[in-house]
Write an enzyme that holds these catalytic residues in place. Structure first.
Site, PDB file in Angstrom:
ATOM      1  N   SER A 121       0.832  -1.191   0.000  1.00 52.40           N
ATOM      2  CA  SER A 121       0.000   0.000   0.000  1.00 52.40           C
ATOM      3  C   SER A 121       0.879   1.258   0.000  1.00 52.40           C
ATOM      4  O   SER A 121       1.785   1.387   0.815  1.00 52.40           O
ATOM      5  CB  SER A 121      -0.892  -0.016   1.232  1.00 52.40           C
ATOM      6  N   GLY A 122       0.594   2.149  -0.928  1.00 50.52           N
ATOM      7  CA  GLY A 122       1.354   3.399  -0.999  1.00 50.52           C
ATOM      8  C   GLY A 122       2.591   3.304  -1.871  1.00 50.52           C
ATOM      9  O   GLY A 122       3.358   4.248  -1.972  1.00 50.52           O
ATOM     10  N   THR A 126      -1.555   2.463  -8.060  1.00 45.81           N
ATOM     11  CA  THR A 126      -2.657   3.169  -8.720  1.00 45.81           C
ATOM     12  C   THR A 126      -2.114   4.287  -9.601  1.00 45.81           C
ATOM     13  O   THR A 126      -2.584   4.482 -10.728  1.00 45.81           O
ATOM     14  CB  THR A 126      -3.625   3.728  -7.662  1.00 45.81           C
ATOM     15  N   ASN A 171      -1.262   5.274   3.247  1.00 50.12           N
ATOM     16  CA  ASN A 171      -1.465   5.964   1.972  1.00 50.12           C
ATOM     17  C   ASN A 171      -2.697   6.853   2.079  1.00 50.12           C
ATOM     18  O   ASN A 171      -3.764   6.384   2.484  1.00 50.12           O
ATOM     19  CB  ASN A 171      -1.647   4.903   0.871  1.00 50.12           C
ATOM     20  N   SER A 174      -5.523   5.400  -0.461  1.00 46.93           N
ATOM     21  CA  SER A 174      -5.336   3.950  -0.594  1.00 46.93           C
ATOM     22  C   SER A 174      -6.545   3.291  -1.253  1.00 46.93           C
ATOM     23  O   SER A 174      -7.692   3.542  -0.878  1.00 46.93           O
ATOM     24  CB  SER A 174      -5.110   3.360   0.796  1.00 46.93           C
ATOM     25  N   SER A 175      -6.260   2.473  -2.251  1.00 46.63           N
ATOM     26  CA  SER A 175      -7.361   1.762  -2.917  1.00 46.63           C
ATOM     27  C   SER A 175      -7.808   0.649  -1.972  1.00 46.63           C
ATOM     28  O   SER A 175      -7.009  -0.201  -1.602  1.00 46.63           O
ATOM     29  CB  SER A 175      -6.893   1.143  -4.225  1.00 46.63           C
ATOM     30  N   GLY A 399      -0.881  -5.313  -2.615  1.00 47.17           N
ATOM     31  CA  GLY A 399       0.258  -6.215  -2.475  1.00 47.17           C
ATOM     32  C   GLY A 399       0.182  -6.941  -1.157  1.00 47.17           C
ATOM     33  O   GLY A 399      -0.803  -6.833  -0.431  1.00 47.17           O
ATOM     34  N   GLU A 401       0.285  -7.831   2.480  1.00 44.97           N
ATOM     35  CA  GLU A 401       0.146  -7.014   3.677  1.00 44.97           C
ATOM     36  C   GLU A 401       0.888  -7.739   4.782  1.00 44.97           C
ATOM     37  O   GLU A 401       0.425  -8.736   5.319  1.00 44.97           O
ATOM     38  CB  GLU A 401      -1.329  -6.856   4.052  1.00 44.97           C
TER      39      GLU A 401
HETATM   40  N1  ATP Z   1       5.247   8.081  -9.901  1.00 47.11           N
HETATM   41  C1  ATP Z   1       4.897   8.853  -8.874  1.00 47.11           C
HETATM   42  N2  ATP Z   1       5.265  10.135  -8.866  1.00 47.11           N
HETATM   43  C2  ATP Z   1       4.925  10.922  -7.829  1.00 47.11           C
HETATM   44  N3  ATP Z   1       4.240  10.519  -6.756  1.00 47.11           N
HETATM   45  C3  ATP Z   1       3.844   9.245  -6.721  1.00 47.11           C
HETATM   46  C4  ATP Z   1       4.148   8.342  -7.773  1.00 47.11           C
HETATM   47  N4  ATP Z   1       3.628   7.147  -7.453  1.00 47.11           N
HETATM   48  C5  ATP Z   1       3.023   7.304  -6.253  1.00 47.11           C
HETATM   49  N5  ATP Z   1       3.149   8.549  -5.811  1.00 47.11           N
HETATM   50  C6  ATP Z   1       2.633   9.109  -4.538  1.00 47.11           C
HETATM   51  O1  ATP Z   1       2.361   8.043  -3.687  1.00 47.11           O
HETATM   52  C7  ATP Z   1       0.996   8.031  -3.305  1.00 47.11           C
HETATM   53  C8  ATP Z   1       0.507   6.625  -3.212  1.00 47.11           C
HETATM   54  O2  ATP Z   1       0.461   6.034  -4.465  1.00 47.11           O
HETATM   55  P1  ATP Z   1      -0.691   5.039  -4.881  1.00 47.11           P
HETATM   56  O3  ATP Z   1      -2.014   5.498  -4.425  1.00 47.11           O
HETATM   57  O4  ATP Z   1      -0.520   4.752  -6.319  1.00 47.11           O
HETATM   58  O5  ATP Z   1      -0.309   3.783  -4.065  1.00 47.11           O
HETATM   59  P2  ATP Z   1      -0.922   2.337  -4.187  1.00 47.11           P
HETATM   60  O6  ATP Z   1       0.220   1.437  -4.472  1.00 47.11           O
HETATM   61  O7  ATP Z   1      -2.023   2.339  -5.153  1.00 47.11           O
HETATM   62  O8  ATP Z   1      -1.421   2.103  -2.741  1.00 47.11           O
HETATM   63  P3  ATP Z   1      -2.718   1.309  -2.254  1.00 47.11           P
HETATM   64  O9  ATP Z   1      -2.376  -0.113  -2.325  1.00 47.11           O
HETATM   65  O10 ATP Z   1      -2.887   1.814  -0.891  1.00 47.11           O
HETATM   66  O11 ATP Z   1      -3.803   1.706  -3.155  1.00 47.11           O
HETATM   67  C9  ATP Z   1       0.284   8.814  -4.345  1.00 47.11           C
HETATM   68  O12 ATP Z   1      -0.869   9.418  -3.842  1.00 47.11           O
HETATM   69  C10 ATP Z   1       1.331   9.837  -4.741  1.00 47.11           C
HETATM   70  O13 ATP Z   1       1.306  10.907  -3.846  1.00 47.11           O
HETATM   71 MG    MG Z   2      -3.993   2.141  -5.024  1.00 47.92          MG
END
Ligand code: ATP
Ligand code: MG
Length: 1045
Positions: A121-122, A126, A171, A174-175, A399, A401
């Site tokens: 997560s984070g 996404t 996050n 977070s999705s 991913g 946890e």
């Molecule tokens: N390529 C990137 N460039 C800049 N910031 C990023 C990038 N990727 C992620 N981030 C930052 O990290 C935060 C978390 O990313 P994201 O929501 O994609 O995580 P995730 O892997 O989908 O997590 P979750 O599993 O909780 O959904 C985003 O809101 C953004 O602020």
């Molecule tokens: Mg996500």
């Protein structure tokens, strides 16, 4: 080495320099790590790159992505263009390269693709999936129709995130559901549709949030952003602290989130996707009713619950469109059908609140599923007459946890999902490696790897797996509980190598395990799960009477979510775990049918901070993402492989035979090249289309050689280039000059030709005109005639007579004879007029006299011409020349003219000086003081002179009377003037006789004759014959001329 990028060649150059700058920025592909089995080396490479903001690195074709937690300037449209259609290895690693590679494989090989994005997560899953979607939206061909789909695909994200994402500790966005999205492309490669499958929404978040976390975004967005009007209608207050479902985490505001602006974005997105006003209204009614449900409070004595908050029920009945009383009943009682009979029993407080929570979760969860279906309907590829489209799938799923605290039911499901994905990953990676070796004709050397099938089986195997046992406990009659489930597990899978409980564990492990926990040894690490809540969550039960009430809802969305069939269906619904297992199996099927690409996301620290590299955390992720394993598989045989063409292009300068160009087959070129470089046989293999290099050091040695060589080549190239550029500059200038010249010459030549043509035309017209000049005016001669006239007039203008005496006049052409005559007359008149205007009275008088002289003497007397230029004077004798006595005699008579003359007597012709005076009416001859003779003009009969140039003249006066003296012979030096004056005074102009021969005269009654003979000088004398002889001198004028040399 930042992403300062300039054109695709620039990127290429950078990628290559990145390879040589590996000491500083690490290698951009982990397969090039010399010590590929060392985790430390792996992490070090990640660190180097992360420090330089190089967040992407490959393991072969797998992309490892580090979350930068800052906005990097690497997602511009320019970057997208740069990665479009470019070979994976030619540019620096990027998420766009993965997207483009999949797209191109889909287009060229016609095979469906999928991109699996995983990470904790984070970590940025996404974000990565959104980047890929944006890449397709920008770079794929488009039309108006496609644009709509593109918009909808992009806009589905804010909607799903509003309803399915929440702020968690890890996050802020977070999705809380898994998402698989198909993008469908037509035969032209344009995105034409999409389809989304959602997995396992974390419904429990609706009713409870951990400290520091929030409920799903949509609740806060509605409360913060909703218009006053809307909130009033929904019965909501603009204060999230008022709602029990929103206060648990004690975190209403998040600095990184602007709920108000998100609200606007979501509403816009809903419209783009195709929601109408009514649907939005109904959707919001449901969201609001969940909040109201949360505020439903129970009270009551004797253990049975009753609702204490009536307003909530009022709102709920209106918003959900259900009967308030029925809802109240359903929230406080439970209905069971036993042996065909309905039994209704009251709920206690605890049961009632869990019924309320169950309803809230069910309503929200089903609405979310409805939302996904609605989006799918809007994304559906309508024009599927041919049904033929290709697909790229994007999997954005939670991913592993692996928290320090123990996991729960949801984490168990999530980790199970990841075990499945890992299995797929290993299988497909190995398979693709194997396939490549086979395709290239290279013998496959088996790779040792950990097959996690054993863990998957532990979880999912029929009858013996954990899920089966859980289901069994859920369904079995009797007092099944979470603890009995744990015991059952111990009994059934207790001996499994990857399963431990407190009871089964050794002493050391026991210390870190609770009695209500079991531990699974996942491929990524050990995770303890607490069994509390497993049964309930797996059952996911909603009391029958609540379902019934919902089925009666007038809200159209709920109506679709709660199906009456569900009620009549006697069979128990499938448990949550089994449903999830089935959906996973389906997902695996989907993914297996496609060619996969992988994006492995890593978060650098837990603090969401830019630039912080938390090594422990990262090592952990590297481990459970299986990256080392992945690298090992990829490096099992050969670390590096390239198409012959690419390899040759890059290194051909290192061998004289291949530089600058290799003419033969690329493979032979590469063979020659590596032989020259001294590769040992065990270092490489030649495949069908690629060279395989076993060790990175071989490649690096080659790379270093290239670096050295480049300097030499660069100098040469520079010189060549400079020469070339100067030459081409010169050539350009020269060409430009030539163009100018040609152009200018053209202009000149055209002008000259034009002039020639005009001249020829003029001459031709002239000649023709000349030929026709005598004809009537006609087209052939008009020019000529006009010209002749014109030139005559112009000539005339220049050559007009200068004065009255000038008789010259240009000869006119025939057509202008008459005009010319007129002009000439006019001209003369004009000159005369001008002349006359200028004449003074004295001059006029002079001229009049000269005129008279001319009339009398012109062409008659020889000395006349000599007199012409001499001016006549008014008199030759003035007052002092006249004797006073004479003046006295004359009295009042006015003398008009006086002149000294010589008188010749009759007797002897003696010459005597006399004066001749002319008065008004007489000519008087005076001697000294005496008036000797007065001849009145009336008596003057005539005047005779010779035609010669002498000055003699005879005044014929009457002589009948003796008193009268008769004719007088006089001589004047100014004979013409004297006689003219006399003729004027006496009006005798007609009486002047000019004789050729002798003159006869009578004086004193006697006749005399004057003979004129030519001689050398004037001599007047009496000749022998008694005549007066006058030797006439030759015309002095003629004399003069004769005397000229
Ligand atoms: N390529 C990137 N460039 C800049 N910031 C990023 C990038 N990727 C992620 N981030 C930052 O990290 C935060 C978390 O990313 P994201 O929501 O994609 O995580 P995730 O892997 O989908 O997590 P979750 O599993 O909780 O959904 C985003 O809101 C953004 O602020
Ligand atoms: Mg996500």
């Amino acid at each position: 080495l930042k992403y300062i990028v300039v054109g695709s060649d620039g990127v290429r150059a950078m990628m290559e320099s990145a390879l040589t700058a590996r000491d500083r920025v690490g290698v951009q592909d982990f397969v090039l790590l010399e010590n590929y089995t060392s985790e430390a080396a792996f992490i070090e490479n990640l660190r180097k790159r992360f420090k330089e903001n190089l967040i992407y690195t490959y393991i072969g074709s797998v992309l490892v992505s580090m979350n930068p937690y800052r906005d990097l300037e690497i997602y511009t449209k320019n970057h997208m263009e740069r990665y479009r259609g470019v070979n994976f290895y030619e540019v620096s690693p990027h998420i766009y390269a993965v997207g483009d590679n999949s797209y191109r494989s889909m287009r060229t090989e016609g095979k469906d693709q999928c991109i699996l994005i995983s990470g904790e997560s984070g970590a940025g899953k996404t974000e990565a999936s959104k980047k890929i979607l944006q890449y397709y939206a920008v770079t794929c061909p488009a039309s108006d129709k496609v644009q709509t789909i593109k918009d909808r695909l992009l806009q589905s994200n804010p909607v799903l995130e509003a309803f399915g994402n929440a702020k968690t500790l890890r996050n802020d966005n977070s999705s809380r559901f898994g998402k698989y999205m198909d993008i469908q492309f037509d035969f032209k490669g344009a995105p034409v549709g999409g389809h989304i499958i959602n997995y396992l929404l974390e419904k429990s978040r609706v009713v409870h949030q951990n400290h520091g976390e929030r409920n799903f975004h949509i609740f806060y967005q509605l409360i913060e952003g909703g218009e006053e009007d809307l909130l009033r209608r929904l019965g909501l207050e603009r204060n999230s602290q008022q709602y029990q479902f929103l206060v648990k985490g004690n975190c209403p505001k998040v600095s990184s989130i602007n709920d108000r602006s998100e609200w606007k974005a979501v509403k816009k997105a809903l419209t783009v996707i195709g929601f109408n006003e009514d649907e939005i209204e109904e959707l919001l009614n449901i969201i609001a009713s969940v909040l109201h449900l949360g505020n439903v409070q129970y009270g009551g004595e004797d253990g049975t619950a009753c609702i204490t908050t009536d307003t909530q029920i009022k709102y709920l009945s209106r918003l959900l469109g259900v009967n308030g009383a029925l809802l109240t009943e359903a929230l406080t009682h439970k209905k069971i059908i036993a042996k065909g009979e309905e039994l209704v029993s009251p709920l206690n407080l605890e049961q009632a609140s869990s019924a309320r929570d169950a309803l809230s979760k069910a309503v929200y969860g089903r609405t979310f599923t409805w939302l996904v279906n609605k989006i799918n309907a809007s994304l559906a590829y309508k024009d599927d007459s041919s049904k033929h489209y290709s697909v790229i799938g994007l999997l954005d799923i939670y991913g592993f946890e692996v928290s320090k605290t123990t996991g729960n039911f949801e984490q168990f499901c999530i980790n199970y999902c990841n075990e499945k994905l890992q299995q797929l990953f290993i299988e497909l990676t190995l398979k693709s490696e194997q396939d490549e070796y086979e395709a290239e004709g290279i013998t496959w050397e088996p790779v040792q790897y950990f097959n996690n099938k054993i863990i998957c089986d532990l979880v999912e195997e029929k009858f013996k797996g954990i899920i089966s046992i859980l289901d069994e406990e859920c369904l079995r009659p009797g007092d099944a509980s979470d603890i009995t489930f744990l015991e059952k597990l111990e009994g059934t899978v207790g001996g499994h190598a990857h399963f431990v409980t407190h009871k089964l564990a050794d002493g050391k492990t026991r210390k870190v395990m609770g009695r209500d926990e079991f531990r699974l040894l996942h491929y990524a690490g050990e995770v303890n799960y607490n069994v509390n809540g497993f049964l309930d969550k797996n059952n996911d039960l909603l009391f029958r009477n609540l379902k019934e009430v919902m089925c009666m809802s007038e809200n159209k969305i709920l109506n679709q979510c709660f199906d009456r069939e569900e009620l009549s269906d006697k069979k128990r619904p499938e448990t949550a775990a089994t449903q999830f297992k089935a959906s996973l199996a389906k997902l695996m099927e989907i993914l297996m049918s496609k060619e996969p690409s992988y994006v492995r996301c890593i978060k650098p620290n837990d603090a969401k901070q830019a630039g912080r590299f938390d090594e422990v955390l990262i090592r952990h992720q590297v481990k459970y993402l299986g990256l080392m394993e992945n690298l090992r598989v990829r490096r099992a045989g050969f670390s590096y492989r390239r198409h012959y063409e690419v390899f040759l292009r890059r290194y051909k300068s290192l061998c004289p035979e291949t530089w600058p160009n290799w003419q033969g087959k690329k493979q032979d070129g590469v063979a020659t090249l590596v032989k020259h470089l001294g590769y040992k046989p065990e270092e490489y293999k030649m495949g069908r289309s690629k060279i395989f290099i076993r060790f990175p050091k071989t490649l690096f040695a080659t790379e270093d050689a290239l670096e050295t060589r480049k300097h030499g080549i660069a100098t040469k190239l520079q010189a060549g280039w400079r020469g070339y550029s100067q030459k081409s500059k010169y050539q350009k200038l020269r060409n430009a000059a030539i163009v100018f010249q040609a152009y200018w010459r053209g202009i000149l030549a055209r002008r000259r030709a034009q002039r020639k043509r005009q001249a020829a035309n003029t001459i031709r017209r002239f000649i023709k005109g000349f030929i026709y000049r005598r004809k009537e005016r006609c087209p052939e001669n008009e020019y000529f005639l006009d010209y002749v006239r014109y030139s005559f007039l112009m000539n005339l203008r220049r050559n007009l007579p200068k004065n009255i005496l000038d008789k010259s006049w240009p000869t006119p052409p025939a057509a202008l004879v008459e005009a010319s005559d007129h002009l000439r007359t006019l001209c003369m008149q004009n000159m005369v007029w001008n002349y006359c205007k200028k004449i003074s009275p004295e001059w006029k008088h002079q001229l009049e006299q000269k005129m008279v002289a001319s009339e009398i003497f012109k062409d008659k007397k020889d000395n006349y011409p000599q007199s012409v230029p001499k001016l006549f004077v008014s008199t030759r004798l003035n007052g002092e020349d006249i004797n006073p006595k004479v003046a006295q005699c004359l009295g009042s008579e006015k003398m008009k003219y006086g002149v000294s003359v010589t008188k010749y007597d009759r007797k002897g012709y003696k010459a005597r000086p006399r004066q001749l005076l002319l008065t008004n009416d007489s000519a008087i001859i005076v001697e000294e003081g005496k008036l000797k003779q007065r001849i009145e003009y009336g008596t003057l009969k005539g005047i005779s002179v010779s035609s010669l140039s002498d000055g003699l003249f005879v005044l014929h006066a009457p002589s009948d009377d003796n008193k009268q003296k008769g004719d007088v012979v006089l001589q004047s030096d100014h004979v013409i003037e004297t006689l003219t004056k006399l003729a004027i005074c006496g009006d005798k102009a007609n009486n002047v006789n000019i004789t050729q021969g002798s003159i006869k005269f009578t004086a004193h009654g006697k006749e005399g004759i004057i003979d004129f003979t030519p001689g050398s000088e004037l001599l007047v004398a009496k000749s022998k014959n008694g005549h007066l002889s006058v030797l006439k001198p030759l015309n002095p004028h003629l004399n003069q001329r004769r005397s000229l040399p």
